[in-house]
Design an enzyme around this catalytic site. Structure first.
Site, PDB file in Angstrom:
ATOM      1  N   HIS A 153      -1.342   0.691  -9.540  1.00  0.00           N
ATOM      2  CA  HIS A 153      -2.060  -0.156  -8.580  1.00  0.00           C
ATOM      3  C   HIS A 153      -2.814  -1.280  -9.313  1.00  0.00           C
ATOM      4  O   HIS A 153      -4.030  -1.445  -9.136  1.00  0.00           O
ATOM      5  CB  HIS A 153      -3.028   0.664  -7.716  1.00  0.00           C
ATOM      6  N   ARG A 162       0.852  -1.188   0.000  1.00  0.00           N
ATOM      7  CA  ARG A 162       0.000   0.000   0.000  1.00  0.00           C
ATOM      8  C   ARG A 162       0.893   1.246   0.000  1.00  0.00           C
ATOM      9  O   ARG A 162       1.993   1.233   0.567  1.00  0.00           O
ATOM     10  CB  ARG A 162      -0.876   0.051   1.258  1.00  0.00           C
TER      11      ARG A 162
END
Ligand code: NAP
Ligand code: GLV
Length: 310
Positions: free
Chosen positions: A273, A225
């Site tokens: 992502h 993350r």
């Protein structure tokens, strides 16, 4: 028995079809469809608007995350109380993540950025290239994805170590855990792969202290993350040569702002992502298998620990 679906990035019709294929009598509704909210027992969601799950759905039994990470749900201070959150654990999401890890480890291991640079300048120069047993790869986060990545990296022959919160024993991997184990882990890591969840404990963990614990010229791959990384510290470490390169799939702000220094940095590789995504044709079967468990009075598999944050 109704399932409500919410995602801005996944294709609703595909998911609806796959869920129906796996459980024909399940009523599936998209977030903005009209219908009886009190009939909704299951939510399958990615980044639902804060407070909405609790406000709209009074009879929820389970919240299924569309991702492996549940930080996008735990950020909501107003979640329905007592409703379990289930992580997405499905073979194709895991496979995608392993593909990503192996691709970028091999890219650094085989000095591809340097070779591409040589080609750009028409330079024929044989760079010394060790084989995998002489390359030390360390993974932070030894969960579902970290362990599957090890499976393939181990088959390729890499020298492997890993770091987790609690003690682990994994064949062919030197395992470290806890803050006390971090410096020994880092000291032997030439390619650092981060597959940690984002929690209060892991916030900003990829910072100057961690980079200075790595051997000079190490590489960073972060597919966990964005909140795990101090982006200024990454730039400083790249500038000083402490880091030789960084491959980043996740960022503090997503989409990465157009003016961010990472975009044009010669030592940074950016992916949007997309390291690993749940595949509807595979993941829907896992969700339905869990719903069937609940119907039989069993607890669903892969419940997140809200207190630990993952
Ligand atoms: P998981 O099975 O829950 O594994 C998490 C691992 O992190 C565990 O080994 C855990 O340690 C370790 N960990 C947690 N907190 C820690 C701490 N404070 N210190 C050290 N280790 C810690 O999760 P997963 O399914 O492998 O997924 C990992 C993460 O990958 C997700 O949370 C998500 O953020 C990210 N992800 C990203 C993408 C993408 O496309 N970029 C896709 C999928 C997932 P223990 O083993 O001791 O519990
Ligand atoms: C994606 O980021 C996931 O958590 O699955």
């Amino acid at each position: 028995m109704t399932l409500i679906f919410k995602s801005d990035s996944d294709h609703w019709q595909d998911w609806q079809q796959s869920l129906k294929d796996a459980m024909p009598d399940l009523d599936c509704r998209n977030w903005d469809d009209t219908g009886d909210d009190d009939a909704v027992e299951y939510a399958l969601v990615w980044k639902p608007p804060l407070g909405e799950l609790r406000r709209r759905f009074r009879n929820l039994k389970v919240i299924f995350s569309l991702g492996a990470g549940v930080d996008h749900l735990l950020v909501d201070p107003d979640l329905p109380s007592g409703v379990p959150i289930v992580r997405m654990v499905e073979p194709e999401l895991t496979r995608g993540m392993t593909e990503y890890v192996v691709l970028h480890v091999l890219r650094y291991h085989r000095l591809v950025p340097a070779l591409e640079d040589q080609q750009k300048h028409h330079v024929w120069n044989v760079l010394p290239t060790p084989t995998a047993p002489k390359r030390r790869v360390g993974i932070m986060g030894l969960g579902v994805i970290g362990q599957d990545s090890f499976r393939v990296l181990s088959a390729l022959g890499f020298a492997l170590s890993g770091w987790s919160r609690t003690a682990k024993s994994i064949p062919d991997v030197t395992c470290y855990h806890g803050r006390d184990g971090l410096s020994a882990f880092l000291a032997e890591t030439e390619i650092l792969v981060c597959l940690l969840p984002y929690t209060a404990e892991t916030d900003n963990i990829l910072n100057r202290d961690v980079f200075s614990g790595l051997p000079q010229g190490a590489y960073l791959i972060n597919a966990g993350r964005g909140g795990l990384q101090d982006e200024d510290d990454i730039l400083v470490a790249l500038e000083s040569g402490q880091l030789a390169g960084a491959t980043l799939d996740v960022f503090r702000e997503e989409p990465l702002p157009v003016e961010h220094a990472f975009w044009d940095h010669p030592k940074v590789t950016i992916t949007p992502h997309n390291a690993g995504t749940a595949q509807h044709w595979s993941a829907a079967k896992e969700v339905i298998a869990n719903i069937r468990r609940i119907q039989k009075g069993q607890a669903p598999l892969h419940i997140a620990d809200s207190a630990a944050g993952y």
